[in-house]
Design a protein around this motif. Structure first.
Motif, mmCIF file in Angstrom:
data_model
loop_
_atom_site.group_PDB
_atom_site.id
_atom_site.type_symbol
_atom_site.label_atom_id
_atom_site.label_comp_id
_atom_site.label_asym_id
_atom_site.label_seq_id
_atom_site.Cartn_x
_atom_site.Cartn_y
_atom_site.Cartn_z
ATOM 1 N N GLN A 40 -4.711 6.897 4.102
ATOM 2 C CA GLN A 40 -4.075 7.267 2.832
ATOM 3 C C GLN A 40 -2.672 7.835 3.038
ATOM 4 N N TYR A 41 -2.352 8.262 4.251
ATOM 5 C CA TYR A 41 -0.979 8.696 4.511
ATOM 6 C C TYR A 41 0.007 7.610 4.104
ATOM 7 N N LYS A 42 -0.335 6.361 4.361
ATOM 8 C CA LYS A 42 0.545 5.244 3.998
ATOM 9 C C LYS A 42 0.760 5.205 2.486
ATOM 10 N N GLY A 43 -0.311 5.339 1.728
ATOM 11 C CA GLY A 43 -0.206 5.337 0.268
ATOM 12 C C GLY A 43 0.548 6.541 -0.260
ATOM 13 N N LEU A 44 0.335 7.700 0.350
ATOM 14 C CA LEU A 44 1.070 8.904 -0.058
ATOM 15 C C LEU A 44 2.558 8.732 0.192
ATOM 16 N N GLU A 45 2.903 8.178 1.349
ATOM 17 C CA GLU A 45 4.309 7.941 1.667
ATOM 18 C C GLU A 45 4.913 6.925 0.693
ATOM 19 N N SER A 46 4.143 5.929 0.317
ATOM 20 C CA SER A 46 4.618 4.928 -0.641
ATOM 21 C C SER A 46 4.919 5.564 -2.001
ATOM 22 N N LEU A 47 4.014 6.418 -2.474
ATOM 23 C CA LEU A 47 4.258 7.138 -3.736
ATOM 24 C C LEU A 47 5.516 7.992 -3.626
ATOM 25 N N TYR A 48 5.622 8.701 -2.520
ATOM 26 C CA TYR A 48 6.773 9.576 -2.299
ATOM 27 C C TYR A 48 8.075 8.779 -2.331
ATOM 28 N N SER A 49 8.088 7.667 -1.618
ATOM 29 C CA SER A 49 9.293 6.823 -1.572
ATOM 30 C C SER A 49 9.646 6.273 -2.948
ATOM 31 N N PRO A 147 -4.184 6.898 -3.133
ATOM 32 C CA PRO A 147 -2.933 7.352 -3.748
ATOM 33 C C PRO A 147 -2.383 6.396 -4.817
ATOM 34 N N GLU A 148 -2.481 5.098 -4.574
ATOM 35 C CA GLU A 148 -1.936 4.144 -5.552
ATOM 36 C C GLU A 148 -2.646 4.241 -6.908
#
Length: 162
Positions: A40-49, A147-148
């Motif tokens: 989920q770190y990947k999804g969190l980073e995507s939201l952040y970006s 996250p998405e």
């Protein structure tokens, strides 16, 4: 009272008050590097970006309380997150989210957004709390919530003025 009233430690050991994030929509997450939900770190980073320029922040708080799935020190955690997921959102000092030594911030978050059937404890890594621009806790999301799946709620909050 709001999340802005809390002081936390960065992963470099510096004290900061969350009023630095005043006027922003926040997603506060307890994280772990060796968990089934770690991707989920990947999804969190995507939201952040995607939403950072609109006033959105992800605040990651590593925690080792669930299956000892965050054994590293703060520097090791930051390195792992950067190398494996390109994490650029703020990571804070490893904390407890339950029990006698729990972070006052997480005590507040859990009280304001209880879990199923009113439970206040955090059940596992990657429990997420959405906070509005006014610093008030809006909603809690289960660890399994990707996250998405939160993006629509974030967009609604970003559309509101502080």
């Amino acid at each position: 009272m709001s999340v802005y009233d809390f002081e936390v430690q960065t992963n470099k050991g510096e004290s900061v008050t969350l009023d630095e994030y005043k006027g922003k929509v926040l997603l506060v997450v307890n994280t772990a590097s060796k968990c089934g939900f770690t991707p989920q770190y990947k999804g969190l980073e995507s939201l952040y970006s995607e939403f950072k320029s609109e006033g959105f922040e992800v605040l990651g708080f590593p925690c080792n309380q669930f299956g000892k799935q965050e054994p590293g020190d703060d520097q090791e955690i930051a390195s792992f997150c950067d190398l494996n997921f390109g994490v650029s959102f703020p990571l804070f000092k490893k904390i407890d989210v339950n029990g006698d030594a729990q972070s006052p911030l997480f005590s507040y978050l859990k009280t304001k957004a209880p879990g199923i059937a009113g439970t206040t404890g955090v059940k596992w890594n990657f429990t997420k709390f959405l906070v509005g621009r006014d610093g008030q806790v809006l909603r809690r999301y289960a660890p399994k919530t990707k996250p998405e799946a939160i993006a629509a709620d974030i967009k609604v909050e970003l559309a509101k003025q502080a």
